[in-house]
Design a protein around this motif. Sequence first.
Motif, short mmCIF file in Angstrom:
data_model
loop_
_atom_site.label_atom_id
_atom_site.label_comp_id
_atom_site.label_asym_id
_atom_site.label_seq_id
_atom_site.Cartn_x
_atom_site.Cartn_y
_atom_site.Cartn_z
N GLN A 33 63.40 42.10 38.68
CA GLN A 33 63.35 40.58 38.92
C GLN A 33 62.69 39.86 37.51
N VAL A 34 61.47 40.32 37.23
CA VAL A 34 60.93 39.61 35.99
C VAL A 34 61.94 39.67 34.71
N ALA A 35 62.54 40.92 34.63
CA ALA A 35 63.53 41.08 33.36
C ALA A 35 64.53 40.18 33.38
N MET A 36 64.98 39.99 34.69
CA MET A 36 66.00 38.96 34.77
C MET A 36 65.66 37.69 34.51
N SER A 37 64.66 37.35 34.85
CA SER A 37 64.18 35.94 34.46
C SER A 37 63.70 35.79 33.12
N LEU A 38 63.53 36.80 32.16
CA LEU A 38 63.28 36.62 30.87
C LEU A 38 64.55 36.77 29.98
N LYS A 39 65.49 37.19 30.45
CA LYS A 39 66.67 37.55 29.83
C LYS A 39 67.27 36.80 28.85
N SER A 40 67.06 35.36 29.17
CA SER A 40 67.77 34.43 28.49
C SER A 40 66.70 33.57 27.66
N THR A 41 65.54 34.05 27.66
CA THR A 41 64.27 33.51 26.79
C THR A 41 64.10 34.21 25.45
N VAL A 43 61.55 35.96 24.99
CA VAL A 43 60.71 36.91 25.00
C VAL A 43 61.33 38.46 24.59
N THR A 44 60.68 39.02 23.86
CA THR A 44 61.21 40.27 23.72
C THR A 44 60.61 41.44 24.39
N PRO A 45 61.40 42.62 24.36
CA PRO A 45 60.54 43.94 24.89
C PRO A 45 59.26 44.34 24.30
N ASN A 82 51.46 48.24 34.64
CA ASN A 82 52.36 49.43 34.94
C ASN A 82 53.85 48.56 35.30
N ILE A 83 53.71 47.26 35.93
CA ILE A 83 54.87 46.60 36.31
C ILE A 83 55.57 46.16 34.73
N LEU A 84 54.66 45.62 34.11
CA LEU A 84 55.07 45.06 32.67
C LEU A 84 55.68 46.18 31.66
N ASP A 85 54.97 47.54 32.05
CA ASP A 85 55.57 48.69 31.26
C ASP A 85 57.15 48.71 31.89
N CYS A 86 57.24 48.56 33.00
CA CYS A 86 58.74 48.67 33.59
C CYS A 86 59.62 47.58 33.06
N VAL A 87 58.99 46.38 33.05
CA VAL A 87 59.90 45.21 32.31
C VAL A 87 60.27 45.62 31.08
N ASP A 88 59.42 45.99 30.11
CA ASP A 88 59.82 45.96 28.62
C ASP A 88 61.14 46.95 28.60
N GLY A 89 61.12 48.02 29.34
CA GLY A 89 62.44 48.84 29.00
C GLY A 89 63.59 48.33 29.90
N GLN A 90 63.39 47.70 30.91
CA GLN A 90 64.44 47.08 31.82
C GLN A 90 64.97 46.06 31.04
N LEU A 91 64.28 45.05 30.36
CA LEU A 91 64.59 43.98 29.65
C LEU A 91 65.24 44.51 28.58
N ALA A 92 64.91 45.58 27.82
CA ALA A 92 65.69 46.12 26.80
C ALA A 92 66.88 46.60 27.22
N ILE A 97 68.21 44.59 23.57
CA ILE A 97 67.36 44.70 22.54
C ILE A 97 66.47 45.68 22.41
N LYS A 98 66.94 46.76 21.68
CA LYS A 98 66.16 47.91 21.55
C LYS A 98 65.85 48.28 19.97
N SER A 99 64.75 49.10 20.02
CA SER A 99 64.38 49.67 18.71
C SER A 99 63.52 50.75 18.84
N LYS A 100 63.65 51.56 17.69
CA LYS A 100 62.76 52.87 17.66
C LYS A 100 61.50 52.36 17.60
#
Length: 297
Positions: A33-41, A43-45, A82-92, A97-100
């Motif tokens: 839900q957080v990632a979906m709210s950020l996907k058009s902003t 904010v990067t992973p 830990n929720i934020l740690d989930c958000v970064d991967g889900q947002l990516a 938007i993924k990077s090594k």
Amino acid sequence: MGTRTSISFESSLKSLDTENWLDRKFYRPIGFQVAMSLKSTSVTPNMITIFSIFVGVAAGILFYPVNFGWNLLGVVLLVLANILDCVDGQLARITGIKSKIGRVLDGLCGEIWFLTIYIVLSLRLMNQFHWGSWVFFIALASGASHFMQASILDYYKTLHLYMLKGGVNSEFETSQTILMRTRSFSWKGKPAHRLIYTLYYVYTLNQEKRTPHLQSYLTYLRTNNPNGIPEKEIERFREKSLKMMPLLDLFTFNARSIVLFCAVLLNVGWLYFFCEIVVLNPLLLVAVSRYERMIID
């Protein structure tokens, strides 16, 4: 509106196979839900990852006072981290938007949280029970145990995803490919990149040295299947690997955080160190042994 409904919860995950019950029912749904709210902003992973590091460190600091209120706030902050740690991967995965460097940062995130927690727990034990500075040796042993346990857990779960994808388009890498990328960054030109990738190389090399039979199996697969792993082999591996997941879940953040929260809130900080060293280390040996035998069978 149409774009939002076209993105499913499952598409934001690496794989349901590798998610444990608490992640599927609590952390990941909130993260989605957080990632979906950020996907058009804008904010990067990686921004989320860095922010989660600060939140996790703040949580660890709040475990120092022997005070239920402050400790409970620390628990809440660590859950948030830990929720934020989930958000970064889900947002990516949602945005592509993924990077090594993002994967490396994500891997270091939890290590930084727990480094803070080990130091704070040690200081708390010294203050609360008047333990000597020797407690830091216990914390060091616990930290080394945690590093090894998390390292092997990450390796097996990333390997599972590698196999599901047929050996292509996966985050699974060898120490040699990481070493080549590490050498492409100079200490003078990009010291931060060089340092992060050097740590990542050491991390992966350690994983490989602990799993000799698995390395032989992977070499065989790559040599005989340069265009992708056959479906039959994928299913055979997946069936065996899934049976290992309940044991591997004992080494996840979710399992160890429950012990940590109980230890802090009940004023028995030493319990966390005890579980990591005396309980989880023998279980890790069992897990590695079973996995190595699984590969041979």
